[in-house]
Write a protein that holds these residues in place. Structure first.
Motif, short mmCIF file in Angstrom:
data_model
loop_
_atom_site.label_atom_id
_atom_site.label_comp_id
_atom_site.label_asym_id
_atom_site.label_seq_id
_atom_site.Cartn_x
_atom_site.Cartn_y
_atom_site.Cartn_z
N PRO A 105 -11.93 -19.06 -15.32
CA PRO A 105 -11.80 -17.61 -15.68
C PRO A 105 -10.59 -17.16 -16.14
O PRO A 105 -10.17 -16.19 -17.03
N ALA A 163 -7.17 -27.12 -18.82
CA ALA A 163 -7.16 -25.92 -18.91
C ALA A 163 -6.02 -25.12 -18.48
O ALA A 163 -5.51 -24.05 -19.23
N ALA A 218 -9.91 -17.69 -19.91
CA ALA A 218 -10.79 -16.71 -20.54
C ALA A 218 -10.17 -15.57 -20.81
O ALA A 218 -9.93 -14.79 -21.83
N LEU A 264 -12.22 -25.52 -25.62
CA LEU A 264 -11.62 -24.53 -24.46
C LEU A 264 -11.53 -23.07 -25.07
O LEU A 264 -11.94 -21.97 -24.60
N TYR A 321 -3.42 -22.82 -20.60
CA TYR A 321 -3.07 -21.47 -20.08
C TYR A 321 -1.60 -21.16 -20.26
O TYR A 321 -1.14 -20.31 -20.71
N ILE A 342 -7.01 -15.92 -23.06
CA ILE A 342 -7.59 -15.79 -24.42
C ILE A 342 -7.60 -14.29 -24.98
O ILE A 342 -7.24 -13.97 -26.02
N GLU A 343 -8.35 -13.79 -24.07
CA GLU A 343 -8.88 -12.30 -24.60
C GLU A 343 -7.58 -11.48 -24.57
O GLU A 343 -7.39 -10.74 -25.67
N ALA A 386 -17.23 -25.30 -15.62
CA ALA A 386 -16.86 -24.18 -16.62
C ALA A 386 -15.69 -23.90 -16.85
O ALA A 386 -14.93 -24.35 -15.91
N PRO A 387 -15.01 -23.45 -17.93
CA PRO A 387 -13.65 -23.26 -18.15
C PRO A 387 -13.31 -22.24 -17.16
O PRO A 387 -14.07 -21.38 -16.62
N ARG A 425 -13.25 -21.82 -27.53
CA ARG A 425 -14.42 -21.11 -27.84
C ARG A 425 -15.08 -20.92 -26.52
O ARG A 425 -16.19 -20.45 -26.37
N GLY A 426 -14.43 -21.32 -25.25
CA GLY A 426 -15.05 -20.98 -23.89
C GLY A 426 -16.00 -22.06 -23.57
O GLY A 426 -16.68 -21.94 -22.78
N ARG A 427 -15.89 -23.28 -23.93
CA ARG A 427 -16.72 -24.26 -23.67
C ARG A 427 -15.95 -25.15 -22.68
O ARG A 427 -14.83 -25.55 -22.94
#
Length: 227
Positions: A10, A137, A13, A53, A141, A16-17, A7-8, A55-57
């Motif tokens: 954390p 990732a 994510a 990435l 980042y 990105i948020e 999984a990408p 898209r959270g995939r």
């Protein structure tokens, strides 16, 4: 059975948020602040992987040698001289301190890079340490961190201009900014260097605090009290 992709991360994510949230405060859409093409050029991660990435995939992660080749090829193609031409192998060798033969072998994928090769080439192409070999990732980042710092700076300047715009006539130039008057000038920028959890808490507190200060000043202004 094919092994599932991890999984990408954390922290990606969360970054990105934060960028999307900051963009919204400045009236910008997600697409404006998360431009896959710009991020691809900034971090060296393949464009299709950047899109996945964002898209959270989870996306395919090449081995360290393949990552190096992808990013070195991108730098060689996009990092240009003032006249718009690419640097020759000899120019890269002369200015980086890596021999011409090694530059040719590295660009051709015929030689695995050493840490010294990476450090010298990153300096030549004006990229941060780790650019050529960090995981996809992590590379994305780091590129998002630059976008976040830029948006934080714009948000700070926007907030200060907004306060000055509603200041009563006659208060004059040289009025200290809202951040300066309340001892928090620069916090938004420094927050970008904090770990994710601490940064989120600090920015939430800062937003809440400054909203309260602005509301209190609005009330004072409408009551005819001095600013």
């Amino acid at each position: 059975m094919t092994e599932a992709s991890p999984a990408p991360a954390p922290h990606l994510a969360a970054a990105i948020e934060r960028v999307v949230r900051l963009g919204a405060k400045l009236g910008r859409s997600r697409g404006e602040v998360l431009d896959p093409e710009a991020l691809h050029r900034a971090c060296g991660v393949p464009l299709d992987v950047v899109r996945e990435l964002l898209r959270g995939r989870a996306a395919g992660e090449p081995d360290i040698h393949e990552r190096f080749r992808q990013r070195l090829d991108l730098l060689h193609e996009t990092y240009r001289k003032e006249n718009g031409r690419k640097f020759s192998h000899g120019e890269i060798a002369r200015e980086s301190g890596v021999s011409r033969q090694q530059v040719q072998a590295l660009l051709g994928g015929d030689r695995r890079p050493t840490m010294d090769h990476c450090a010298r080439l990153e300096r030549f192409f004006e990229r941060p340490a780790g650019f050529l070999q960090s995981e996809d990732a992590d590379a994305l980042y780091c590129a998002l961190a630059v976008v976040e710092r830029t948006l934080l700076q714009e948000h700070q300047e926007y907030s200060e201009r907004g306060v000055l715009a509603v200041a009563p006539a006659g208060t004059g130039a040289g009025l200290p900014s809202l951040y300066e008057r309340h001892g928090v000038d620069g916090i938004a920028l420094r927050a970008a260097l904090l770990p994710d959890q601490e940064r989120t808490k600090l920015l939430e507190w800062l937003d809440h605090y400054m909203d309260e200060v602005a509301a209190e000043q609005d009330r004072s202004g409408s009551a005819g009290e001095p600013f």
